[in-house]
Design a protein around this motif. Structure first.
Motif, PDB file in Angstrom:
ATOM      1  N   SER A  17      -2.422  -0.216   0.564  1.00 20.55           N
ATOM      2  CA  SER A  17      -1.782   1.268   0.589  1.00 20.55           C
ATOM      3  C   SER A  17      -2.032   1.783   1.479  1.00 20.55           C
ATOM      4  O   SER A  17      -3.040   1.762   2.389  1.00 20.55           O
ATOM      5  CB  SER A  17      -2.883   1.700  -0.695  1.00 20.55           C
ATOM      6  N   ARG A  18      -0.952   2.903   2.196  1.00 22.92           N
ATOM      7  CA  ARG A  18      -0.901   3.474   3.473  1.00 22.92           C
ATOM      8  C   ARG A  18      -0.792   3.397   4.447  1.00 22.92           C
ATOM      9  O   ARG A  18      -1.603   3.263   5.601  1.00 22.92           O
ATOM     10  CB  ARG A  18      -2.497   4.588   2.930  1.00 22.92           C
ATOM     11  N   ALA A  19      -0.817   1.750   4.349  1.00 17.18           N
ATOM     12  CA  ALA A  19      -0.757   1.030   5.871  1.00 17.18           C
ATOM     13  C   ALA A  19       0.156   0.422   6.138  1.00 17.18           C
ATOM     14  O   ALA A  19       0.888  -0.115   6.889  1.00 17.18           O
ATOM     15  CB  ALA A  19      -1.011  -0.263   5.262  1.00 17.18           C
ATOM     16  N   PRO A  55       6.260   7.510   3.438  1.00 16.79           N
ATOM     17  CA  PRO A  55       7.024   6.870   2.886  1.00 16.79           C
ATOM     18  C   PRO A  55       8.020   7.066   1.618  1.00 16.79           C
ATOM     19  O   PRO A  55       6.804   7.221   1.036  1.00 16.79           O
ATOM     20  CB  PRO A  55       6.498   5.255   2.799  1.00 16.79           C
ATOM     21  N   VAL A  56       9.574   7.011   1.501  1.00 20.06           N
ATOM     22  CA  VAL A  56      10.091   6.990   0.393  1.00 20.06           C
ATOM     23  C   VAL A  56       9.148   5.921  -1.236  1.00 20.06           C
ATOM     24  O   VAL A  56       9.229   6.593  -2.059  1.00 20.06           O
ATOM     25  CB  VAL A  56      12.453   7.172   0.416  1.00 20.06           C
ATOM     26  N   ILE A  57       8.939   5.307  -0.227  1.00 15.07           N
ATOM     27  CA  ILE A  57       8.555   4.162  -0.887  1.00 15.07           C
ATOM     28  C   ILE A  57       7.281   3.495  -0.997  1.00 15.07           C
ATOM     29  O   ILE A  57       6.981   3.150  -0.121  1.00 15.07           O
ATOM     30  CB  ILE A  57       9.544   2.717  -1.569  1.00 15.07           C
ATOM     31  N   ASN A  58       6.418   4.310  -1.793  1.00 15.32           N
ATOM     32  CA  ASN A  58       5.134   3.664  -1.622  1.00 15.32           C
ATOM     33  C   ASN A  58       4.909   2.189  -1.067  1.00 15.32           C
ATOM     34  O   ASN A  58       5.700   1.830  -2.417  1.00 15.32           O
ATOM     35  CB  ASN A  58       3.828   4.777  -1.494  1.00 15.32           C
ATOM     36  N   SER A  59       4.193   1.910  -0.312  1.00 15.78           N
ATOM     37  CA  SER A  59       3.185   1.091  -0.075  1.00 15.78           C
ATOM     38  C   SER A  59       4.580  -1.055  -0.152  1.00 15.78           C
ATOM     39  O   SER A  59       4.595  -1.565  -0.022  1.00 15.78           O
ATOM     40  CB  SER A  59       2.624  -0.233  -1.569  1.00 15.78           C
ATOM     41  N   TYR A  60       6.201  -0.632   0.463  1.00 15.07           N
ATOM     42  CA  TYR A  60       6.799  -1.192   0.564  1.00 15.07           C
ATOM     43  C   TYR A  60       7.515  -0.894   1.395  1.00 15.07           C
ATOM     44  O   TYR A  60       7.800   0.614   2.634  1.00 15.07           O
ATOM     45  CB  TYR A  60       7.622  -1.046  -0.433  1.00 15.07           C
ATOM     46  N   ILE A  61       8.084  -1.565   3.011  1.00 20.02           N
ATOM     47  CA  ILE A  61       8.833  -1.599   3.589  1.00 20.02           C
ATOM     48  C   ILE A  61       9.735  -2.858   3.479  1.00 20.02           C
ATOM     49  O   ILE A  61      10.208  -3.960   2.871  1.00 20.02           O
ATOM     50  CB  ILE A  61       8.176  -2.012   5.184  1.00 20.02           C
ATOM     51  N   THR A  77      -1.465  -6.872   9.807  1.00 20.78           N
ATOM     52  CA  THR A  77      -2.718  -6.523   9.329  1.00 20.78           C
ATOM     53  C   THR A  77      -2.410  -5.447   8.752  1.00 20.78           C
ATOM     54  O   THR A  77      -1.455  -4.148   8.683  1.00 20.78           O
ATOM     55  CB  THR A  77      -3.168  -5.784  10.243  1.00 20.78           C
ATOM     56  N   GLY A  78      -1.995  -5.429   7.081  1.00 24.96           N
ATOM     57  CA  GLY A  78      -2.041  -4.937   5.726  1.00 24.96           C
ATOM     58  C   GLY A  78      -0.230  -5.035   5.400  1.00 24.96           C
ATOM     59  O   GLY A  78      -0.713  -4.472   4.030  1.00 24.96           O
ATOM     60  N   VAL A  79      -0.003  -6.212   5.740  1.00 22.72           N
ATOM     61  CA  VAL A  79       0.835  -7.009   4.455  1.00 22.72           C
ATOM     62  C   VAL A  79      -0.122  -8.016   3.390  1.00 22.72           C
ATOM     63  O   VAL A  79      -0.842  -8.501   4.328  1.00 22.72           O
ATOM     64  CB  VAL A  79       1.649  -7.978   5.867  1.00 22.72           C
TER      65      VAL A  79
END
Length: 168
Positions: A17-19, A55-61, A77-79
């Motif tokens: 979250s938030r990364a 982010p448009v979609i939280n927690s996704y890249i 870090t964060g994945v």
């Protein structure tokens, strides 16, 4: 025997979250092609208001990698994990990433004739910046909103479309 060239494909990564922005910067630093869809929102603090990109979609890249780079993303870090099905990361069609990118970057409004389309129907956008993008009608709400499914991550783009036609 020659080794077959690795093909670049898009995948969705789930982050802490938030990364998302930190993961984006790290992956970019590794030389990986990465896409983090952002939107501007006004946030209220006790002493001020400020426009921030979120982010448009939280927690996704989204990353475009070869199979050789599959494990490298976990150095950021964060994945947390790849979006997967039955334990295998699911590739996202490039046209869906392109549709999301063009939708967000162009911030354009469209309209659609709701009575000509049905849920589950494959459509092609025939005008505007999303021309030639294909998608599947997920839902139609009223006469202006079309929901296009983005495979495998459980999200849809909500669009107001000018013209679409059925995929033949």
């Amino acid at each position: 025997m020659e080794k077959k060239e690795d093909v670049f494909q898009w995948y969705a990564l789930y982050t802490k979250s938030r990364a998302e922005k930190k993961v984006y910067e790290q992956l970019k630093g590794f030389g990986i092609e990465v896409y983090l869809p952002l939107k501007k929102e006004q946030r209220q603090w006790s002493d001020r208001k400020k426009w921030v990109e979120v982010p448009v979609i939280n927690s996704y890249i989204f990353v475009k990698i070869t199979s050789a780079q599959y494990r490298e993303v976990f150095n950021a870090t964060g994945v947390v994990a790849y979006v997967s099905h039955k334990g295998k990361a699911v590739a996202i069609p490039a046209r869906e990433i392109d549709a999301m990118r063009r939708t967000i970057e162009n911030k354009l409004s469209f309209s659609v004739e709701a009575d000509t389309l049905r849920k589950g129907e494959k459509v092609t956008i025939t005008s505007g910046p999303l021309k030639n993008i294909e998608g599947e009608v997920e839902e139609i709400q009223g006469t202006k909103k079309l929901y296009l499914r983005i495979s495998h991550i459980g999200y849809v783009l909500v669009l107001n479309l000018d013209e679409v036609e059925r995929v033949k």
